[in-house]
Structure formats: structure tokens, C-alpha cells
Enzyme design. Sequence first.
Site, PDB file in Angstrom:
ATOM      1  N   ASP A 152       0.872  -1.174   0.000  1.00 19.31           N
ATOM      2  CA  ASP A 152       0.000   0.000   0.000  1.00 19.31           C
ATOM      3  C   ASP A 152       0.909   1.225   0.000  1.00 19.31           C
ATOM      4  O   ASP A 152       1.900   1.261   0.733  1.00 19.31           O
ATOM      5  CB  ASP A 152      -0.900  -0.022   1.238  1.00 19.31           C
ATOM      6  CG  ASP A 152      -1.877   1.142   1.273  1.00 19.31           C
ATOM      7  OD1 ASP A 152      -1.417   2.295   1.468  1.00 19.31           O
ATOM      8  OD2 ASP A 152      -3.077   0.929   1.114  1.00 19.31           O
ATOM      9  N   CYS A 155       1.329   3.005   3.486  1.00 23.04           N
ATOM     10  CA  CYS A 155       1.771   2.177   4.625  1.00 23.04           C
ATOM     11  C   CYS A 155       3.225   2.501   4.973  1.00 23.04           C
ATOM     12  O   CYS A 155       4.118   2.423   4.121  1.00 23.04           O
ATOM     13  CB  CYS A 155       1.604   0.706   4.250  1.00 23.04           C
ATOM     14  SG  CYS A 155       2.630  -0.448   5.151  1.00 23.04           S
ATOM     15  N   CYS A 158       5.580  -0.368   4.455  1.00 27.64           N
ATOM     16  CA  CYS A 158       5.746  -0.607   3.010  1.00 27.64           C
ATOM     17  C   CYS A 158       6.783   0.361   2.445  1.00 27.64           C
ATOM     18  O   CYS A 158       7.602  -0.006   1.592  1.00 27.64           O
ATOM     19  CB  CYS A 158       4.422  -0.424   2.275  1.00 27.64           C
ATOM     20  SG  CYS A 158       3.141  -1.618   2.723  1.00 27.64           S
ATOM     21  N   ARG A 182      -5.424  -0.519   1.559  1.00 25.13           N
ATOM     22  CA  ARG A 182      -5.990  -0.909   2.851  1.00 25.13           C
ATOM     23  C   ARG A 182      -7.353  -0.280   3.129  1.00 25.13           C
ATOM     24  O   ARG A 182      -8.133  -0.809   3.927  1.00 25.13           O
ATOM     25  CB  ARG A 182      -5.011  -0.546   3.974  1.00 25.13           C
ATOM     26  CG  ARG A 182      -3.698  -1.299   3.916  1.00 25.13           C
ATOM     27  CD  ARG A 182      -2.742  -0.817   4.994  1.00 25.13           C
ATOM     28  NE  ARG A 182      -2.408   0.597   4.822  1.00 25.13           N
ATOM     29  CZ  ARG A 182      -1.830   1.342   5.758  1.00 25.13           C
ATOM     30  NH1 ARG A 182      -1.514   0.804   6.926  1.00 25.13           N
ATOM     31  NH2 ARG A 182      -1.550   2.615   5.533  1.00 25.13           N
TER      32      ARG A 182
END
Length: 267
Positions: A152, A155, A158, A182
Site C-alpha cells: 500500500d 503504509c 511498506c 488498505r
Amino acid sequence: MERYRFKQLHVKPVSTSELKWQNGEYLVKAVKKVLLASVVAAGSLLGLSAQAADEAAIRDKLTSMLGLDVETIADSPVSGLVQVSTNRGLFYVSENGQYLLQARVFNIDEEMRNETELALSGLRKEGVKEMESSSITFKAKNEKHEISVFTDITCGYCRKFHNEIDELNDAGITVHYLAFPRSGLNSENYNDMVSVWCAKDPQKALTKAKAGDDVASASCKNKVAEQYMLGQKLGVNGTPNIVLPDGSLIPGYQPAALLAKALEEAE
């Protein structure tokens, strides 16, 4: 796929009132019982439909009552249950369709082997392979391993993972990114990820988005929604989720050095 069931055969014992020898009546009855037992046993071995789970009924019930899209129904490691793969994950259902279980099955006799994880690993390998052509890929020059990562752009972990993409590539690890917005499919997050996947240079767009830059709007035919739904099917409920070559899953961030070491040891 036809399943084969081996079930214990119970034959009602002959009562003393049946012990009639007139005109060979008892012998005839005894022969009939033996023949009937043979037929029933053969039916069990051949997996007659009467002995098997009603797959059509199970499929219809899960769809109409629970809103699940059933993809496959297969044997489970547990007698009396079937293994059902759906758009919302893997479940076990009783053969009469009455009970549904979301569980992990461990084989005690095989050193607590996780039978559910084995089944999910196969689904993950197949699923990410089908989506590979629509992923955003950062390919290693001297490729040794390939991993798929549900990601994502908003994130934090991430972004931390992507900051190490060069280190991963230098270690011979090719990364296939799969979209997992998400916030869901009806969100700005989803629209931004579509724009990234549809950008003229998706790699550059993904890197900029994960650096916190604004995402330039873009549209095209894409599989962002399909990748998100695949993640749900495989049990992804956060990001990053890393699918290794054998289909096993790492639910969360791992430093590049540790991930490379784990891949080398697995090989």
C-alpha cells in the site's frame, strides 16, 4: 474432483429368530446379507455420490446465505469435513453443509504439520503467479529469487521496505508488487493506487508515491481490484505481506538482509 471415502461398514447381526433352515431360508438370507455387504463396501470404495458430500448444496448454501464466492471444494485432512476455497479465504465445511469452521488443522502424527498452511501455500503460489504480469516489478540483474509483496502506498512499513529495494535487487531478489489498498475499493487510496499502476512509468510512480509525493491522476485497464481481492482470498489483512517462492507468507516488514538470508537458507 471425485473424492474417495473409506467408511466402516456395519452389518446388522442375524438374530436367532432368523435361524430358519426350512427350504434353506437361512442360507438364502445369509447369502443375501453377504452380497449386500459386498455391494455397500464397493460403493464406499468407489465413492458413490450417496456417500460423498453434496458439493452443489454446499456451494449454493455458502453463496446464498453467507455471500461467499466458492472457487474450489476439495478433500480435507479431517474426515467428515471438506476444504472450501472462497473469495474470503479457506474454510472447512461439514459434508452436510451445516457447519463451517475457520481453523488451522495440525497433523499430530506428522510432527504437528500445519495442513492448512500447506493448502494456503499452494493457493498463494498459484494466485501470485497469475497476477505476476500485472504487478509492478523491480527485477534483479542477477536474479536468484522472486518474491511477491502485497503493498500500500500509504503504509509506513511498506515505504521502509521499498527504501531497501536496491539492496534486495543487489542480493538477487526480484520483487513483484501487488496492490492492496488498505482503505478498500471505494476509497481515494484505491484511486491513487490505480493511478500509480496506470502511470507511464509505474516503477517511478510507485517510488514517488511511497516517498510521500502527490500521485498524478491516471487511468487505464488495470487489475488493482483483482490484486486486492486476491489478497483477501489469501488471508492478507495488512501490508506489507511477503509471499516467498514456496508460497509461505511473511506477514509484515522484514529487513532486506534478513530476508535475503532466509531465502538463501530455504534454498
